[in-house]
Design an enzyme around this catalytic site. Structure first.
Site, PDB file in Angstrom:
ATOM      1  N   LYS A 110       0.855  -1.185   0.000  1.00  0.00           N
ATOM      2  CA  LYS A 110       0.000   0.000   0.000  1.00  0.00           C
ATOM      3  C   LYS A 110       0.890   1.234   0.000  1.00  0.00           C
ATOM      4  O   LYS A 110       1.747   1.390   0.883  1.00  0.00           O
ATOM      5  CB  LYS A 110      -0.903  -0.013   1.233  1.00  0.00           C
ATOM      6  CG  LYS A 110      -1.923   1.112   1.271  1.00  0.00           C
ATOM      7  CD  LYS A 110      -2.780   0.999   2.526  1.00  0.00           C
ATOM      8  CE  LYS A 110      -3.798   2.125   2.602  1.00  0.00           C
ATOM      9  NZ  LYS A 110      -4.578   2.072   3.863  1.00  0.00           N
TER      10      LYS A 110
ATOM     11  N   HIS B  69      -0.171   4.459   0.151  1.00  0.00           N
ATOM     12  CA  HIS B  69      -0.789   5.653   0.719  1.00  0.00           C
ATOM     13  C   HIS B  69      -1.324   5.305   2.106  1.00  0.00           C
ATOM     14  O   HIS B  69      -1.305   4.138   2.514  1.00  0.00           O
ATOM     15  CB  HIS B  69      -1.941   6.147  -0.183  1.00  0.00           C
ATOM     16  CG  HIS B  69      -3.027   5.134  -0.364  1.00  0.00           C
ATOM     17  ND1 HIS B  69      -2.920   4.100  -1.272  1.00  0.00           N
ATOM     18  CD2 HIS B  69      -4.231   4.975   0.261  1.00  0.00           C
ATOM     19  CE1 HIS B  69      -4.021   3.356  -1.212  1.00  0.00           C
ATOM     20  NE2 HIS B  69      -4.825   3.864  -0.287  1.00  0.00           N
TER      21      HIS B  69
END
Length: 242
Positions: A121, A123
């Protein structure tokens, strides 16, 4: 057939293997018959972990995992200071969560849960792991459903080790199929134990499941495992068992 599985009375009926076999049948996660597996082997039984598809089933499954863990801690096979239960994505995610809940609520064991993402991921909080974050020195217990070749373990151990210098103390499985791998006379469980140096502990192995099923009856009092299926199960393990 599975929905009406009832154990006979007596001490044996209360054993973990008997209770777990009855639960697998009631959940339609275990079926007896004639099945062709992905490996090409024709098996007299089939285990479908996807059958644990509602809150009651996954909570009960987590309770069985927690019971096996607690017993293994009591026997000294696992340490008593495990920091987090790790479930490889995706099937291991509900196993890790439900096991951590059951250990906390039923065995007074405060413990975390962790699982990996399939993609990093980039963000928000980012990273590869969700849940209790791994730190150097932590003790991590893996959970998975049924091991066929040990592929999931070999994929996730490097991810765990890359995240922190933790100790993986063991792996809890729902069922040990006790079958030889394609390229050796050892089972996948034995191969993983030798390769990684931690114990692989099933809630029940397939021999225990067959033995338990022979003691289970349906609503009409008839054996759930016919004499023909019982013999086929013995023949199958004689041919493929490790």
């Amino acid at each position: 057939m599975g929905a009406s599985a009832e154990p006979e009375h007596g001490e044996a009926a209360d054993s973990l293997a008997n209770r777990f076999t009855a639960f697998l049948l009631q959940s339609q996660a275990l079926k007896f018959g004639d099945f062709t597996l992905k490996s090409g082997r024709r098996s007299p039984y089939f285990i479908n972990a996807g059958a644990f598809n509602d809150g009651r089933k996954i909570a009960t499954l987590g309770a069985f995992y927690a019971e096996r863990i607690a017993a293994s801690v009591a026997s000294g096979t696992l340490p008593g200071d495990i920091d987090t239960v790790f479930g490889p994505a995706y099937k291991g995610i509900p196993l890790a969560v439900s096991t951590a809940i059951a250990l906390t609520s039923m065995h007074d064991t405060q413990i975390g849960y962790t699982f990996d993402r399939k993609e990093v991921k980039d963000h928000g909080d980012g990273g590869m792991l969700v849940g209790t974050q791994l730190r150097d020195g932590m003790k991590v217990l893996l959970v998975d459903d049924v091991m066929t070749a040990g592929t999931a373990v070999r994929e996730v151990v490097p991810k765990i080790k890359a995240a922190a210098n933790v100790e993986i103390v063991g792996l809890i499985l729902a069922v040990d199929r006790m079958e030889k791998t394609k390229d050796s006379d050892r089972s996948a469980v034995s191969a993983v134990e030798q390769e990684f140096g931690f114990p692989v502990i099933p809630i029940a192995n397939v021999r225990e499941i067959f033995s338990a099923a022979e003691q289970l009856t349906d609503a009409k009092g008839q054996p759930l495992l016919s004499a023909d299926l019982a013999q086929r199960a013995k023949d199958y393990l004689a041919q493929y068992g490790a």
